[in-house]
Design a protein around this motif. Structure first.
Motif, short mmCIF file in Angstrom:
data_model
loop_
_atom_site.label_atom_id
_atom_site.label_comp_id
_atom_site.label_asym_id
_atom_site.label_seq_id
_atom_site.Cartn_x
_atom_site.Cartn_y
_atom_site.Cartn_z
N LYS A 118 9.59 8.36 27.84
CA LYS A 118 8.52 7.80 28.66
C LYS A 118 7.34 7.32 27.84
N ARG A 119 7.41 7.42 26.52
CA ARG A 119 6.25 7.15 25.67
C ARG A 119 6.41 5.86 24.88
N LYS A 120 5.27 5.30 24.51
CA LYS A 120 5.25 4.20 23.54
C LYS A 120 5.06 4.81 22.15
N PHE A 121 5.70 4.20 21.15
CA PHE A 121 5.63 4.69 19.78
C PHE A 121 5.07 3.60 18.88
N VAL A 122 3.96 3.88 18.22
CA VAL A 122 3.35 2.93 17.29
C VAL A 122 3.52 3.48 15.88
N ASP A 123 4.22 2.74 15.04
CA ASP A 123 4.41 3.15 13.64
C ASP A 123 3.53 2.28 12.76
N VAL A 124 2.45 2.88 12.27
CA VAL A 124 1.47 2.15 11.47
C VAL A 124 2.08 1.66 10.16
N GLN A 125 3.05 2.41 9.62
CA GLN A 125 3.69 1.98 8.38
C GLN A 125 4.45 0.66 8.57
N THR A 126 5.11 0.52 9.71
CA THR A 126 5.86 -0.71 9.97
C THR A 126 4.93 -1.91 10.03
N ILE A 127 3.80 -1.75 10.71
CA ILE A 127 2.81 -2.83 10.76
C ILE A 127 2.33 -3.15 9.35
N PHE A 128 2.02 -2.10 8.60
CA PHE A 128 1.54 -2.26 7.23
C PHE A 128 2.57 -2.97 6.36
N HIS A 129 3.83 -2.53 6.45
CA HIS A 129 4.86 -3.12 5.60
C HIS A 129 5.15 -4.56 5.99
N LYS A 130 5.03 -4.89 7.26
CA LYS A 130 5.22 -6.27 7.67
C LYS A 130 4.09 -7.15 7.12
N MET A 131 2.92 -6.54 6.97
CA MET A 131 1.75 -7.31 6.53
C MET A 131 1.56 -7.24 5.01
N GLU A 132 1.74 -6.07 4.42
CA GLU A 132 1.31 -5.90 3.03
C GLU A 132 2.31 -5.22 2.10
N GLN A 133 3.28 -4.48 2.60
CA GLN A 133 4.27 -3.79 1.77
C GLN A 133 3.64 -2.79 0.79
N ARG A 134 2.99 -1.74 1.30
CA ARG A 134 2.36 -0.73 0.43
C ARG A 134 2.60 0.68 0.96
N THR A 135 1.97 1.69 0.32
CA THR A 135 2.04 3.10 0.75
C THR A 135 0.80 3.45 1.55
N LEU A 136 0.77 4.69 2.13
CA LEU A 136 -0.39 5.10 2.93
C LEU A 136 -1.66 5.15 2.07
N VAL A 137 -1.57 5.66 0.85
CA VAL A 137 -2.74 5.72 -0.02
C VAL A 137 -3.27 4.32 -0.27
N ALA A 138 -2.35 3.38 -0.56
CA ALA A 138 -2.75 1.99 -0.80
C ALA A 138 -3.26 1.35 0.48
#
Length: 255
Positions: A118-138
């Motif tokens: 019943k929930r929506k799932f937002v994966d910030v890493q996927t957005i980041f990788h689509k935009m910039e291709q980096r790690t959480l620290v970066a």
């Protein structure tokens, strides 16, 4: 930019005994719950995983057996966590592939009915990788222009993930400040189970995504190969994958 929310959203980060969704356990969980009015709540729990923490995992998150030996097990606090997450959409960093599947396993092992569908799932890493291709620290440095102190601690990583998402919305005009949109944008595959063993094909049909039956509809495999269901159920697949497969099988009986 603040999030435009219809429902509360809970940012979650897990520290664990390892990376095997089916076998490993939570040793720390942090939840940053953001309400539609912008109010934020933070809860962090240490968890006794009921198994030794490998040294290579402790080297990453700094949690050793001694730190959690007197902490509650997930079964003891799972209902509290489920209640806290009631009505929330969920977000995290690499969460669709790891945190949420592993959390679903823990709920199932503890016999706690927590409906993930019943929930929506937002994966910030996927957005980041689509935009910039980096790690959480970066990502934290790139979007927030800050150094991530305490990386690989659940609370530091969770708060950083929340800040990164808000900064992504500020930076990219293409992104809509809407959880439905962000959930769809941050989904890489049309998974039916979290681990991606069963996916939806281009026609929306539930299809196996591994092994000899890759690309074949689940219903066809269950009909043509009666023993395949038993093989999956007795093999080392995640509990949630088995749950989904069982639901499909039972649904077939009702047709």
């Amino acid at each position: 930019m603040n999030l435009n929310l219809k429902n509360p959203i809970a940012f979650i980060d897990l520290e664990t005994t390892g990376i095997n969704v089916a076998k490993d356990r939570i040793v720390e969980i942090c939840i940053v719950k953001v309400n539609p009015n912008g109010d934020e709540e933070v809860k962090t729990y240490r968890v006794n995983p009921e198994m030794p923490i490998p040294a290579k995992s402790s080297a990453i998150h700094g949690i050793i057996d001694e730190d959690v030996k007197d902490e509650p097990t997930f079964k003891e606090i799972g209902k509290t966590i489920a209640k806290y997450l009631e009505g929330c959409d969920l977000a995290g960093y690499n969460s669709n592939r790891f945190d949420f599947p592993l959390l679903a396993e823990e709920f199932l092992r503890a016999d706690i009915d927590f409906d993930m569908k019943k929930r929506k799932f937002v994966d910030v890493q996927t957005i980041f990788h689509k935009m910039e291709q980096r790690t959480l620290v970066a990502a934290y440095k790139f979007y927030c222009n800050k150094e991530l102190e305490g990386a690989h601690g659940a609370e530091a990583d969770t708060k950083a993930t929340y800040e990164v998402l808000k900064s992504q919305l500020d930076k990219y005009d293409i992104l809509e400040n809407d959880i439905d949109y962000l959930a769809k944008y941050s989904t890489q595959n049309h998974n039916v189970d979290f681990a991606g063993f069963i996916i939806l094909d281009e026609n929306g049909v539930e299809t196996f995504n591994f092994g000899k039956n890759k690309g074949v509809s689940v219903e066809k495999v269950l009909a043509d190969q009666p023993g395949y269901y038993g093989w999956v159920m007795n093999s080392d697949f995640p509990l949630y994958t088995k749950k989904v497969l069982t639901e499909i099988k039972l649904r077939g009986f009702n047709k």
